[in-house]
Design a protein around this motif. Structure first.
Motif, PDB file in Angstrom:
ATOM      1  N   THR A  10       0.855  -1.151   0.035  1.00 11.74           N
ATOM      2  CA  THR A  10       0.006   0.024  -0.112  1.00 11.74           C
ATOM      3  C   THR A  10       0.939   1.253  -0.063  1.00 11.74           C
ATOM      4  OG1 THR A  10      -0.243   0.371   2.485  1.00 11.74           O
ATOM      5  CG2 THR A  10      -1.681  -1.194   1.433  1.00 11.74           C
ATOM      6  N   LEU A  27      -1.960  -1.666  -3.969  1.00 13.51           N
ATOM      7  CA  LEU A  27      -3.158  -1.459  -3.599  1.00 13.51           C
ATOM      8  C   LEU A  27      -3.313   0.028  -3.467  1.00 13.51           C
ATOM      9  CD1 LEU A  27      -5.150  -3.107  -0.684  1.00 13.51           C
ATOM     10  CD2 LEU A  27      -5.403  -0.975  -1.194  1.00 13.51           C
ATOM     11  N   HIS A  71       2.707  -2.170   4.410  1.00 11.48           N
ATOM     12  CA  HIS A  71       1.506  -1.376   4.591  1.00 11.48           C
ATOM     13  C   HIS A  71       2.317   0.139   4.808  1.00 11.48           C
ATOM     14  CE1 HIS A  71      -1.921   1.060   5.352  1.00 11.48           C
ATOM     15  NE2 HIS A  71      -1.626   1.421   6.818  1.00 11.48           N
ATOM     16  N   ALA A 105      -9.816  -5.537   0.133  1.00  9.22           N
ATOM     17  CA  ALA A 105      -8.602  -5.503   0.787  1.00  9.22           C
ATOM     18  C   ALA A 105      -8.075  -6.829   1.255  1.00  9.22           C
ATOM     19  CB  ALA A 105      -8.585  -4.168   1.534  1.00  9.22           C
ATOM     20  N   ARG A 134      -5.894   3.837  -3.572  1.00  5.24           N
ATOM     21  CA  ARG A 134      -7.130   4.442  -3.431  1.00  5.24           C
ATOM     22  C   ARG A 134      -7.734   4.556  -4.922  1.00  5.24           C
ATOM     23  NH1 ARG A 134      -4.021   7.400   0.282  1.00  5.24           N
ATOM     24  NH2 ARG A 134      -4.587   6.979   2.394  1.00  5.24           N
ATOM     25  N   ALA A 172       0.816   3.031   3.140  1.00  7.03           N
ATOM     26  CA  ALA A 172      -0.091   4.010   2.945  1.00  7.03           C
ATOM     27  C   ALA A 172      -0.587   4.849   4.270  1.00  7.03           C
ATOM     28  CB  ALA A 172      -1.299   3.521   2.354  1.00  7.03           C
ATOM     29  N   SER A 211      -7.741   5.025   6.950  1.00  3.42           N
ATOM     30  CA  SER A 211      -6.241   4.678   6.432  1.00  3.42           C
ATOM     31  C   SER A 211      -5.177   4.134   7.040  1.00  3.42           C
ATOM     32  CB  SER A 211      -5.853   6.003   5.616  1.00  3.42           C
ATOM     33  OG  SER A 211      -4.675   5.886   5.084  1.00  3.42           O
TER      34      SER A 211
END
Length: 294
Positions: free
Chosen positions: A6, A30, A71, A59, A32, A73, A86
């Motif tokens: 992400t 991944l 991860h 997800a 948005r 993001a 988020s």
């Protein structure tokens, strides 16, 4: 390995994507629905499979299909619900998928900031608490936390503190209002960040159990000294007056932030870019950027 990443459209995430592809992993990003993805000019990013996701159940499904979840993001500011989605809900959904699919590891890019500082830091602390509570069969997947200090370098966005300072100095601003600058911070160059992640990801199969890595230079410098060094390197000392002490500090701001890099050093990692060399690199990249805009 099959890696789900992400934040791949961001400053750190895009560089992690290149690193993972370089090492031969199958990488899925991944994103948005609103994220801007620009793989043009990068053969590494062109090899990344893009998945745009707006629903948490999707997800979860994607995470089931991967061996490693990274991860990276995050949402730094804005409405509380956006930050919670988020920074808490999305990673928990990914972790659930990782558990369902028997992934090897879930790697969370976190922060060193105290939870009392702002909504971003609070949401990251809440995720840490949730990660400690989630039940996993036989402690799988491994949960690997990377607690980030202030990273910087060429190409960093304008919200990055050192990039902001550099741009103000190079623009020839007459005055620059700052806090007293006595708080000490750990600044680490993006190239050292990437070699640290390289060490973490490369050694994942060799280790068991959860792990936490402090990622920084391991040295704390007064912000006043760092800004003054940028002033000298940029040649702005004759044009810009640094007004230290005009801006109040944020409530709850810590006096010192510095990484404990011992766990990373146990992996054989060492920071290679000294502060002055790293800042000189930043100044030259921003100078080139400004020249290109004129």
């Amino acid at each position: 390995m099959r890696v789900l990443l992400t934040g791949a459209s961001g400053y750190l995430g895009s560089r992690l994507a290149r690193l993972l592809v370089h090492h031969g992993h199958d990488v899925s990003a991944l994103l948005r629905p609103s994220s801007v993805w620009q793989p043009e000019g990068s053969s590494a990013l062109s090899a990344v499979a893009v998945e745009r996701v707006s629903e948490l159940e999707r997800a979860v499904s994607l995470a089931r299909e991967h061996d490693i979840i990274v991860h990276a993001a995050t949402t730094y500011r804005g409405r509380p619900l956006a930050m919670l989605e988020s920074n808490v809900a999305l990673p928990l959904a990914l972790l659930q998928g990782a558990i369902d699919g028997s992934a090897e590891a879930f790697v969370d890019v976190g922060t060193c900031l105290p939870s009392s500082l702002n909504g971003y830091a609070l949401s990251k602390a809440q995720l840490t608490q949730w990660l400690d509570m989630v039940e996993r069969p036989e402690a799988r997947p491994r949960i690997v936390r990377v607690e980030m200090q202030h990273y910087y370098g060429p190409g960093a966005p304008a919200r990055n503190f050192l990039t902001l300072v550099t741009r103000r100095l190079l623009s020839g601003a007459a005055e620059f209002e700052l806090t007293d600058g006595l708080q000490r911070r750990d600044f680490v160059h993006i190239e050292d960040v990437l070699t640290a992640f390289d060490a973490i990801l490369t050694t994942l199969p060799d280790h068991r159990g959860d792990a936490t890595y402090g990622l920084g230079s391991g040295e704390a410098h007064p912000i006043r000294d760092v800004v003054s060094l940028l002033e000298r390197l940029s040649g702005a000392s004759a044009s810009t007056s640094l007004q230290f002490g005009v801006v109040p500090r944020r409530a709850g701001e810590p006096e010192v932030c510095v990484a404990d890099t011992s766990a990373l050093r146990d992996l054989g990692w060492r920071p290679e870019v000294g502060l002055e060399d790293g800042l000189a690199d930043l100044v030259e990249s921003e100078r080139a950027r400004l020249s290109g805009e004129r």
